[in-house]
Write a protein that holds these residues in place. Sequence first.
Motif, PDB file in Angstrom:
ATOM      1  N   GLY A 149      22.788 116.742  63.376  1.00 40.47           N
ATOM      2  CA  GLY A 149      23.276 115.713  64.283  1.00 40.47           C
ATOM      3  C   GLY A 149      22.722 114.347  63.947  1.00 40.47           C
ATOM      4  N   THR A 194      22.274 119.651  72.207  1.00 37.79           N
ATOM      5  CA  THR A 194      21.373 120.290  71.254  1.00 37.79           C
ATOM      6  C   THR A 194      19.921 120.171  71.703  1.00 37.79           C
ATOM      7  N   THR A 248      27.010 115.939  72.163  1.00 36.05           N
ATOM      8  CA  THR A 248      26.556 117.014  71.282  1.00 36.05           C
ATOM      9  C   THR A 248      25.052 116.943  71.045  1.00 36.05           C
ATOM     10  N   GLY A 249      24.546 115.732  70.811  1.00 38.01           N
ATOM     11  CA  GLY A 249      23.111 115.555  70.589  1.00 38.01           C
ATOM     12  C   GLY A 249      22.295 115.914  71.813  1.00 38.01           C
ATOM     13  N   THR A 292      21.051 110.251  69.159  1.00 31.93           N
ATOM     14  CA  THR A 292      22.445 110.228  68.737  1.00 31.93           C
ATOM     15  C   THR A 292      23.346 109.600  69.798  1.00 31.93           C
TER      16      THR A 292
END
Length: 470
Positions: A389, A316, A312-313, A308
């Motif tokens: 995602g 995660t 955020t990716g 991604t």
Amino acid sequence: MLFLPELTLLGTGLIFFVLSLGAHSSDTIRNVAITLCAVTLAATLATYNATGELFYGAFKVDMFSQVFKILIAFATLIVVIFSDKLPGIKSKFLSEYYIFLSMSVLGLMMLVSSVELLGIFVALELSSFAVYIMVPMRDEIHGSKGQMEAAIKYLLYGVAATGFMLFGMSYLFGLTGSTRLDVIVTQLSTMYTQPAAIIAIALVLSGFFYKLALFPFHFWVPDVYEGASNETTAFIAAVPKIAAVALLVRFVSLVSNDGKEIVNLLMVCAVLSMFYGNLSALVQKDFKRMLGFSGIAHGGFVLLGLITFHVTGFATSLYYIAGYVLMNLACFLVICSVSKDGNNLAIEDLSGLHKRAPLLALTLTVGLFSLAGIPPFVGFTGKFMLLVGALKEDYLLLVILAAINTAIAIFYYLSVVRLTFCSDSEDRGKVETGLLTNVTSVFLMLAIIIMGVIPSKFIDVATATIQSIM
């Protein structure tokens, strides 16, 4: 203060070196090992907020490095606790075993702080060669020399992967004129479409893929998992993968999603890792081999967050690997507890475990349910967030293939649970466990559940960790 965790590990290695000069009971060695691992974890926690650079900027201490070091120290402590008195290791090598264990952990901790190519190479080799020596220390079982074959394969594949990585590093140096990651990212920003840059990045990634056991650098996994002692396999299956994800995040964050070739490479590796790992795990009879192949598949899931190219990716992926380590440790705790003589554990040996050791059966169930991605455990939450995602970035086909793999994995994970609860014990004796092992079992189960039910706090920490290097 910045180098405190590493200095603690150096001291640990020195203490075990002194112990190796004399004759000591396995109880003494185990107690010393647990104490020193706890001290290492405390030293790492004490440096959580430390920031700075050492060795002329090649070694960087920040929130990113310290969070990964805490995970490494914590996972090592758990492995040492349930390894008991190392029944799978030759009794004359117990102190030496912990010397190399501490040196491997030292290399991993240096690895997550290295921001220079040569520093990464040296730390990677330190962590790897120590484990290469740990594998053949296994005690011979029924005259078998399987640990020797496993050690040779591990070494040969490791040297090959390191050669590819070092060749790629030489390309990066030739292209950018520097071995520092911050300089390389500046220079590479205009070179993503050049064949030399693509080849260089792909070759460097191969060394990291080897640590994470990703396709096509996975060939060592089944034989090493089966040939190494249960304690060594538990360490290999959990701790180095934490550092591998740290390296991948550091390196992939240098590349933007403008590098389509690199994105495609990561996608192909993710899909092949998931399918190869899960399909191979379906037919395994040895429990450690099954976990080895499933680890290849989980490595593919980790890549879903990296492609991604967003904070955020990456966060995660960090959350998922932390959860994966807990699930894996829960399964290996059961393996080491059931196999008191250090033998490999066939899946059939788990028959009727709910009668012989109810707490271990429950621990195994929680670990396998989480690995399968069943709610409310951390495995489900992590996979769900990774898939969401990837879907937001329009990787619909990749999400569909990952969902198919989740369905495949459920079959072989739940088949082990069925055997554990729905089969007779066949006159197998009860499994005795100590207080410390029982406490560790409960702790791992609670951690797996809490991380799955209340993920927001952990995601916030993971996000702050990733933002510290972006």
